[in-house]
Design an enzyme around this catalytic site. Structure first.
Site, PDB file in Angstrom:
ATOM      1  N   VAL A 112       0.816  -1.216   0.000  1.00 22.92           N
ATOM      2  CA  VAL A 112       0.000   0.000   0.000  1.00 22.92           C
ATOM      3  C   VAL A 112       0.854   1.273   0.000  1.00 22.92           C
ATOM      4  CG1 VAL A 112      -1.888  -1.234   1.141  1.00 22.92           C
ATOM      5  CG2 VAL A 112      -0.263   0.084   2.536  1.00 22.92           C
ATOM      6  N   LYS A 113       2.109   1.154   0.378  1.00 22.87           N
ATOM      7  CA  LYS A 113       3.055   2.288   0.379  1.00 22.87           C
ATOM      8  C   LYS A 113       2.443   3.567   0.942  1.00 22.87           C
ATOM      9  CE  LYS A 113       6.136   0.517  -3.258  1.00 22.87           C
ATOM     10  NZ  LYS A 113       5.438  -0.707  -3.661  1.00 22.87           N
TER      11      LYS A 113
END
Lengths: 316, 316
Positions: B111-112
């Site tokens: 998901v960074k």
């Protein structure tokens, strides 16, 4: 960036309201009302509590949007607050964006996405939609620069194709932003200054009729001197300035981030506007949800008007 | 990181399959089948095409998970591919994570995310759930370091409380990662080396019984020498290594990112596994969706076993 600048001109107000609901900032009278309603109507295998919170968040956002849409040009929902509720929160996020749009507001999706090229191309559907249909209802998104231009170009392309914009993190408002952004490079610059130059270059081919590109920059209100120097360094880059109010920024501390015409920046306040109701003594947890929302709305409008007026004075 | 390391030991396979569906990698025979089915069953005001694509993505993911769960320890869905479909895609993402979990897989949510402290605390619900209920079904998430420790601590706290982990971007696999990550600092280090030291320090209080902390690092397979040096520099940091296969990384190029016991890293391949069916001549767009999915599954399993065997040889 032309649509945003026009909206700011129209309202004579360079501020944006952060729609960042949390269990602490949405009145208990509202949270509890939807909790009961959803429990009675939702399939048992859904996450009932999250669905109820999402329903409460949406009514809260709608009350605020209805109260301010004629005096502010834009809203900035922070998607993290919605992701905290899982998929039900995401539905509330897109409904909020769509509703704000229907009220004529420019919607900045504060999503801070960033990834390698092929993945950034997927994220760019935040702007370009799916097969021509809107799915996120954002007019701009915030983007993280840590992966370099690969991660920016797909967003720039989508922005160009759909008349939207992005805001790339340059100098964030939080205390520990210095750990990476303020590092001194061998060249003598700081990391954030190098990123500033990258952002200015990424925007170069998309400059609109007010002189600003589609690649905006996020520059925190908590760094007034750096912000003023970045204003000089990035003449074609529009600033999104978070950190006003609860985080300590004031109208004076953001004045240097505007250009000589009083344009070039939009200042965000979240808790200071949407949580202004918390100092209203008329509120009680026992009141009807619609009465609580009326107090939220009234205080949000007053706080938004106050912020607008303070910015007007500081920029005069 | 103990649960992941145990799963790797159990399967004797330090690889993770990226579940990154796109319209290009999901067979047309599957995309079209769900398109027809959803059109017949969905309310007209929903985004029918996105809902159909999400349904196809889920069946595709399920076929792959069923084909590989007994030979790989983990999967890594890239949320961008799902966000490209809007809220319907998010539902597919959480269903995919939940299904992978039900098959005993460790789920890395790629998901960074990354934001200021109060916002990172909201994102940390990816790990901690909502009011005690799981909402995302991830065992670990990837996080961006650009905002410094404020943006990391809430994730670390949630990871500690729920026996989960994070992977912080240090040196990404994409070509333009050098624009920021490789900048030389006044201290003589590169930016990514400074970030590496921060990650090692952020993890220090969470070291598990295999000697690795809950704060992992993302280090691209496309940088073998840098990766090997980072392995020395970050002795308590487990690596998530993307960029194998389609991006150019090989078993040889990642070998230096493992420790002397053959542990310390997990290597991701996405397109090389989930798109392996594309070179199978038995596939045609006209076939039944279940026949297409059988071909996807068979090729994914073969490619996953092949990657496992190549890694075993390179690490022997």
């Amino acid at each position: 960036m032309d649509r945003l600048i026009e909206a700011i001109e129209d309202k004579q107000n360079p501020s944006v309201i952060g729609l960042d609901p949390t269990p602490a900032v949405v009145p208990a009278a509202v949270m509890e009302a939807y909790s009961i309603e959803v429990e009675e109507n939702v399939d048992t295998d859904d996450n009932v509590e999250a669905t109820a919170a999402a329903a409460a968040y949406f009514e809260y956002n709608r009350a605020i949007i209805d109260a301010v849409y004629d005096i502010v040009p834009a809203v900035k929902p922070q998607i993290a607050m919605y992701e905290a509720l899982g998929p039900a929160g995401i539905d509330c996020y897109t409904m909020t964006c769509e509703y704000a749009r229907s009220r004529g507001l420019y919607v900045i999706g504060d999503v801070k996405r960033g990834d390698i090229g092929s993945t950034a191309a997927a994220y760019a559907h935040h702007l370009s939609g799916f097969n021509g249909s809107d799915i996120w209802y954002e007019d701009a998104v915030t983007v993280n620069p840590y992966l370099g231009s690969d991660g920016i170009e797909p967003f720039m392309q989508a922005a160009q194709e759909t008349d939207r914009d992005l805001f790339i993190l340059v100098r964030t408002s939080n205390p520990s932003s210095s750990q990476l952004q303020e590092l001194e490079l061998a060249s003598g610059e700081h990391v954030y200054e190098h990123v500033a130059d990258l952002v200015e270059s990424w925007g170069a081919s998309s400059i609109g009729r007010f002189g600003y590109s589609r690649a905006g920059a996020v520059v925190g209100a908590t760094h007034p001197e750096e912000g003023a120097r970045l204003r000089e360094r990035m003449p074609h880059t529009f600033f999104l300035v978070p950190g006003y109010g609860a985080q300590g920024g004031t109208a004076q501390s953001v004045a240097g981030m505007f250009d000589r015409n009083g344009s070039g920046a939009i200042v965000n306040s979240s808790r200071g506007i949407i949580g202004a109701w918390r100092s209203d003594e008329r509120y009680s947890d026992e009141m009807e949800p619609e009465d609580a929302l009326a107090i939220v709305a009234e205080n949000a409008r007053a706080a938004a008007a106050d912020m607008r007026d303070q910015l007007r004075v500081a920029l005069a």
